[in-house]
Design a protein around this motif. Structure first.
Motif, PDB file in Angstrom:
ATOM      1  N   ASP A  59       0.813  -1.208   0.000  1.00  0.00           N
ATOM      2  CA  ASP A  59       0.000   0.000   0.000  1.00  0.00           C
ATOM      3  C   ASP A  59       0.853   1.267   0.000  1.00  0.00           C
ATOM      4  O   ASP A  59       0.491   2.275  -0.594  1.00  0.00           O
ATOM      5  CB  ASP A  59      -0.910  -0.030   1.234  1.00  0.00           C
ATOM      6  CG  ASP A  59      -2.228   0.660   0.956  1.00  0.00           C
ATOM      7  OD1 ASP A  59      -2.758   0.447  -0.149  1.00  0.00           O
ATOM      8  OD2 ASP A  59      -2.695   1.405   1.826  1.00  0.00           O
ATOM      9  N   GLU A  60       2.041   1.193   0.649  1.00  0.00           N
ATOM     10  CA  GLU A  60       2.861   2.424   0.743  1.00  0.00           C
ATOM     11  C   GLU A  60       3.502   2.803  -0.594  1.00  0.00           C
ATOM     12  O   GLU A  60       3.963   3.939  -0.770  1.00  0.00           O
ATOM     13  CB  GLU A  60       3.925   2.306   1.847  1.00  0.00           C
ATOM     14  CG  GLU A  60       4.876   1.138   1.705  1.00  0.00           C
ATOM     15  CD  GLU A  60       4.423  -0.049   2.559  1.00  0.00           C
ATOM     16  OE1 GLU A  60       5.275  -0.864   2.894  1.00  0.00           O
ATOM     17  OE2 GLU A  60       3.212  -0.144   2.868  1.00  0.00           O
ATOM     18  N   ASP A  61       3.559   1.842  -1.552  1.00  0.00           N
ATOM     19  CA  ASP A  61       4.123   2.160  -2.874  1.00  0.00           C
ATOM     20  C   ASP A  61       3.182   3.026  -3.700  1.00  0.00           C
ATOM     21  O   ASP A  61       3.592   3.681  -4.650  1.00  0.00           O
ATOM     22  CB  ASP A  61       4.385   0.866  -3.677  1.00  0.00           C
ATOM     23  CG  ASP A  61       5.510   0.051  -3.068  1.00  0.00           C
ATOM     24  OD1 ASP A  61       6.297   0.644  -2.307  1.00  0.00           O
ATOM     25  OD2 ASP A  61       5.592  -1.160  -3.347  1.00  0.00           O
ATOM     26  N   LEU A  62       1.894   2.984  -3.357  1.00  0.00           N
ATOM     27  CA  LEU A  62       0.901   3.671  -4.187  1.00  0.00           C
ATOM     28  C   LEU A  62       0.836   5.158  -3.843  1.00  0.00           C
ATOM     29  O   LEU A  62       0.751   5.541  -2.680  1.00  0.00           O
ATOM     30  CB  LEU A  62      -0.475   3.030  -3.990  1.00  0.00           C
ATOM     31  CG  LEU A  62      -0.569   1.532  -4.333  1.00  0.00           C
ATOM     32  CD1 LEU A  62      -1.939   0.992  -3.975  1.00  0.00           C
ATOM     33  CD2 LEU A  62      -0.283   1.297  -5.810  1.00  0.00           C
ATOM     34  N   LYS A  63       0.871   5.981  -4.865  1.00  0.00           N
ATOM     35  CA  LYS A  63       0.786   7.451  -4.691  1.00  0.00           C
ATOM     36  C   LYS A  63      -0.474   7.941  -5.414  1.00  0.00           C
ATOM     37  O   LYS A  63      -0.880   7.352  -6.419  1.00  0.00           O
ATOM     38  CB  LYS A  63       2.018   8.129  -5.319  1.00  0.00           C
ATOM     39  CG  LYS A  63       3.366   7.604  -4.829  1.00  0.00           C
ATOM     40  CD  LYS A  63       3.776   8.307  -3.552  1.00  0.00           C
ATOM     41  CE  LYS A  63       5.202   8.025  -3.108  1.00  0.00           C
ATOM     42  NZ  LYS A  63       5.683   6.668  -3.188  1.00  0.00           N
ATOM     43  N   PRO A  64      -1.069   9.051  -4.937  1.00  0.00           N
ATOM     44  CA  PRO A  64      -2.270   9.564  -5.608  1.00  0.00           C
ATOM     45  C   PRO A  64      -1.959   9.938  -7.062  1.00  0.00           C
ATOM     46  O   PRO A  64      -0.856  10.389  -7.371  1.00  0.00           O
ATOM     47  CB  PRO A  64      -2.623  10.823  -4.796  1.00  0.00           C
ATOM     48  CG  PRO A  64      -1.955  10.626  -3.484  1.00  0.00           C
ATOM     49  CD  PRO A  64      -0.717   9.834  -3.739  1.00  0.00           C
ATOM     50  N   ARG A  65      -2.943   9.737  -7.944  1.00  0.00           N
ATOM     51  CA  ARG A  65      -2.774  10.122  -9.347  1.00  0.00           C
ATOM     52  C   ARG A  65      -3.973  10.963  -9.790  1.00  0.00           C
ATOM     53  O   ARG A  65      -5.061  10.856  -9.202  1.00  0.00           O
ATOM     54  CB  ARG A  65      -2.641   8.888 -10.234  1.00  0.00           C
ATOM     55  CG  ARG A  65      -3.885   8.016 -10.277  1.00  0.00           C
ATOM     56  CD  ARG A  65      -3.765   6.926 -11.335  1.00  0.00           C
ATOM     57  NE  ARG A  65      -4.953   6.076 -11.394  1.00  0.00           N
ATOM     58  CZ  ARG A  65      -6.059   6.366 -12.063  1.00  0.00           C
ATOM     59  NH1 ARG A  65      -6.167   7.514 -12.718  1.00  0.00           N
ATOM     60  NH2 ARG A  65      -7.087   5.533 -12.079  1.00  0.00           N
ATOM     61  N   PRO A  66      -3.803  11.781 -10.838  1.00  0.00           N
ATOM     62  CA  PRO A  66      -4.936  12.608 -11.304  1.00  0.00           C
ATOM     63  C   PRO A  66      -6.045  11.757 -11.919  1.00  0.00           C
ATOM     64  O   PRO A  66      -5.764  10.700 -12.476  1.00  0.00           O
ATOM     65  CB  PRO A  66      -4.300  13.494 -12.395  1.00  0.00           C
ATOM     66  CG  PRO A  66      -2.828  13.389 -12.208  1.00  0.00           C
ATOM     67  CD  PRO A  66      -2.566  12.069 -11.582  1.00  0.00           C
ATOM     68  N   PRO A  67      -7.312  12.207 -11.808  1.00  0.00           N
ATOM     69  CA  PRO A  67      -8.406  11.467 -12.456  1.00  0.00           C
ATOM     70  C   PRO A  67      -8.372  11.650 -13.975  1.00  0.00           C
ATOM     71  O   PRO A  67      -7.931  12.696 -14.461  1.00  0.00           O
ATOM     72  CB  PRO A  67      -9.667  12.100 -11.865  1.00  0.00           C
ATOM     73  CG  PRO A  67      -9.254  13.448 -11.401  1.00  0.00           C
ATOM     74  CD  PRO A  67      -7.804  13.377 -11.063  1.00  0.00           C
ATOM     75  N   VAL A  68      -8.837  10.640 -14.695  1.00  0.00           N
ATOM     76  CA  VAL A  68      -8.929  10.725 -16.158  1.00  0.00           C
ATOM     77  C   VAL A  68     -10.403  10.915 -16.511  1.00  0.00           C
ATOM     78  O   VAL A  68     -11.258  10.153 -16.068  1.00  0.00           O
ATOM     79  CB  VAL A  68      -8.389   9.442 -16.824  1.00  0.00           C
ATOM     80  CG1 VAL A  68      -8.493   9.527 -18.338  1.00  0.00           C
ATOM     81  CG2 VAL A  68      -6.943   9.196 -16.409  1.00  0.00           C
TER      82      VAL A  68
END
Length: 571
Positions: A59-68
């Protein structure tokens, strides 16, 4: 062995699944059938590429990303104007006089509570592109903006867009456009959309509605904020930027000077210049990456759209791309995929789902809901048919879902939607044109035609009960276009036609198709002539004179479709 089993096959002929199973038993082999997706996964695993990597990540590898975001809605309601307004506002803010290239996707930055946030827009307005991409497995869109004109209200394509977004389970933000136009009534739009399950927040629902004017730029910033708030509330948009990139092709073309140019959207990982990539059956090395303003980039993270140069051939829009370890691996994956694709095209097309095999599919737990697309000649008949079908109750385990309904001829878009959602198309007094019928055949989508509502209900009910045994089936034998009309005092109107396909025979049943809609069904070809001679039949590519007895309501451009009722073996 096949000859002994009563199957005449040549050495290079493709066989169906059942024949393979019987053949395997005969010669003592254990034959296991795998889907194309499983085969592709195995192929990628040979090169140490695991498509399920995301499930294995911490879980810690995941970073927020912009919505498409995709913009959808009815024609002329302001989709393109809205996209232009959003793009110009952002381009001017970043660079004065900057030349913006249309690359099919771009990012904009929005201030939400003092924090800069990015949104990626797919610049492919309309649900055609949206569904075509889903048909190829590219679930790109996170949020859909539904544009509805305040002076026009909900129109057929608005409903179509809602159906497509809901079928893909994508949250919708409604932009009520043209509020500056005389006669605009945003409240009416809100009322109409509640019927389709889009209830505004102010009415106690959970769909955000924003009144905007794309022309004046009014409230466009509020719309972008609404998109971010919806994405934050309903979706967990995170990705790992530290892995090998993968994503999907948004669009691709052949450029005279630069070769194959593909616009790709990175969904996870980071794409770097110099990476070896495979997109569908295309491969190559990333020689250069450009953003929507034509500026060179070295790396592109999750949800970033970029133009990629360096592919050896042009991929198809919607093809998934991934980074391979080196050029050799990329080439081998692409070549194996090409071979598989060729073999699949040569093999017999299997139906996605037909009413006859619904029981078998259900028994195998592949399908527990019969998806249906209804197209009819009038909204009344479509509504009546849908209401009647929804009343059919067989058991709690199996049911019907109408994923789209509409008025008019069966279109390419209907076939695309049916392909993605494994649906059967029901045409009530309507027909597809030849290209659409060919596409349905290629994709294995079943289209059932009816002119009496209770027949459709009987068939669907019987298929849900698993008792469908067709005895007679309508087989279309020819299409002829009316190019000239001759008036005769003795015979009435005689249609001068060009036979487009099949063979017209005297005495066969026929119907008139006008703009894809069957206007009259129960007609007969009473006389058929070539020049001055009476003939029994006329083949494709020849001209003929057709008389339909006492029926005279024909127009230039009408299509005369002949059909026969053929007995079908009981299953």
């Amino acid at each position: 062995m096949l000859f002994h089993l009563g199957q005449m096959a040549t050495a290079t002929q493709s066989l169906d699944e059942e024949t393979f199973q019987i053949l395997g038993e005969e010669i003592g082999w254990n034959i296991q059938l795998v889907s194309a997706e499983e085969e592709d996964k195995e192929l990628l695993q040979q090169f140490d590429i695991n498509l399920d990597e995301e499930e294995l990540q911490d879980d810690e590898d995941l970073k927020p990303r912009p919505p498409v975001v995709t913009v959808m809605g009815h024609v002329d309601h302001g989709k393109t104007r809205l996209l232009d307004t959003i793009r110009k506002t952002n381009v001017i803010a970043r660079e004065a006089g900057g030349i913006t290239q249309r690359i099919g996707a771009y990012q904009v930055t929005v201030d939400l509570e003092g924090e800069p946030r990015k949104i990626t827009f797919l610049d492919t307005p309309g649900h055609e592109a949206f569904t075509a991409m889903r048909a190829r497995g590219a679930e790109l869109t996170d949020v859909a903006i539904l544009v509805v004109a305040a002076d026009d209200g909900v129109m057929p394509q608005t409903v179509e867009a809602i159906n497509h977004a809901q079928a893909a389970k994508v949250p919708i933000v409604v932009a009520v456009n043209k509020i500056d136009v005389p006669g605009a009534n945003p409240e009416k739009v809100r009322g109409q959309l509640t019927e389709f399950g889009l209830v505004p927040e102010e009415y106690g629902g959970d769909t955000m509605f924003v009144d905007i004017s794309a022309k004046q730029g009014t409230n466009v910033d509020k719309l972008l904020e609404a998109v971010l708030l919806t994405a934050d509330a309903e979706l967990d948009l995170r990705a790992n930027p530290d892995m090998d990139a993968r994503g999907a092709t948004v669009e691709a073309r052949l450029d005279k000077g630069r070769g194959a140019v593909a616009t790709v959207l990175v969904q996870s990982g980071t794409l770097h210049v110099g990476d070896a990539i495979v997109a569908g059956t295309s491969y190559g090395r990333v020689r250069a990456m450009l953003d929507e303003n034509g500026r060179a980039m070295d790396a592109a993270g999750p949800s970033t759209p970029v133009q990629v140069l360096g592919l050896t051939s042009v991929p198809t829009a919607g093809d998934l791309f991934l980074v391979a370890s080196d050029d050799r691996a990329a080439r081998q994956i692409a070549e194996k995929r090409q071979a598989t694709e060729r073999a699949a095209q040569l093999a017999k097309r299997r139906k996605v789902v037909s009413l006859e095999d619904f029981k078998k599919k259900f028994a195998e737990s592949e399908i527990d809901m019969l998806n249906i697309v209804i197209k009819g000649d009038s909204s009344g008949s479509v509504e009546a048919l849908e209401d009647s079908l929804m009343k059919i109750e067989v058991s709690d385990e199996v049911g019907i879902q109408v994923i789209h309904r509409g008025v008019g001829a069966i279109t390419q878009n209907d076939v695309n939607l049916a392909t993605v959602d494994k649906a059967v198309i029901i045409g009530f007094n309507v027909r597809p044109n030849r290209q659409v019928a060919d596409l349905a055949e290629r994709e294995g989508v079943e289209i059932k035609y009816y002119s009496v509502i209770y027949r459709a209900i009987e068939d669907i009910e019987a298929s849900l009960k698993g008792m469908l045994k067709p005895e007679y089936e309508e087989v279309v034998t020819s299409h002829s276009e009316i190019r000239e009309i001759f008036r005769s005092s003795k015979f009435g109107n005689i249609a001068g036609v060009m036979v487009q396909d099949g063979e017209v025979k005297r005495g066969t049943k026929c119907r008139i198709l006008r703009n894809g809609v069957a206007t009259v069904n129960d007609l007969e070809i009473s006389s058929l002539r070539r020049f001055k001679d009476d003939v029994q039949s006329v083949k494709e590519g020849y001209e003929a004179g057709i008389n339909l007895g006492t029926f005279n309501d024909i127009e230039l451009g009408d299509i005369i479709e002949t059909f026969e009722m053929q007995e079908v073996e009981r299953k």
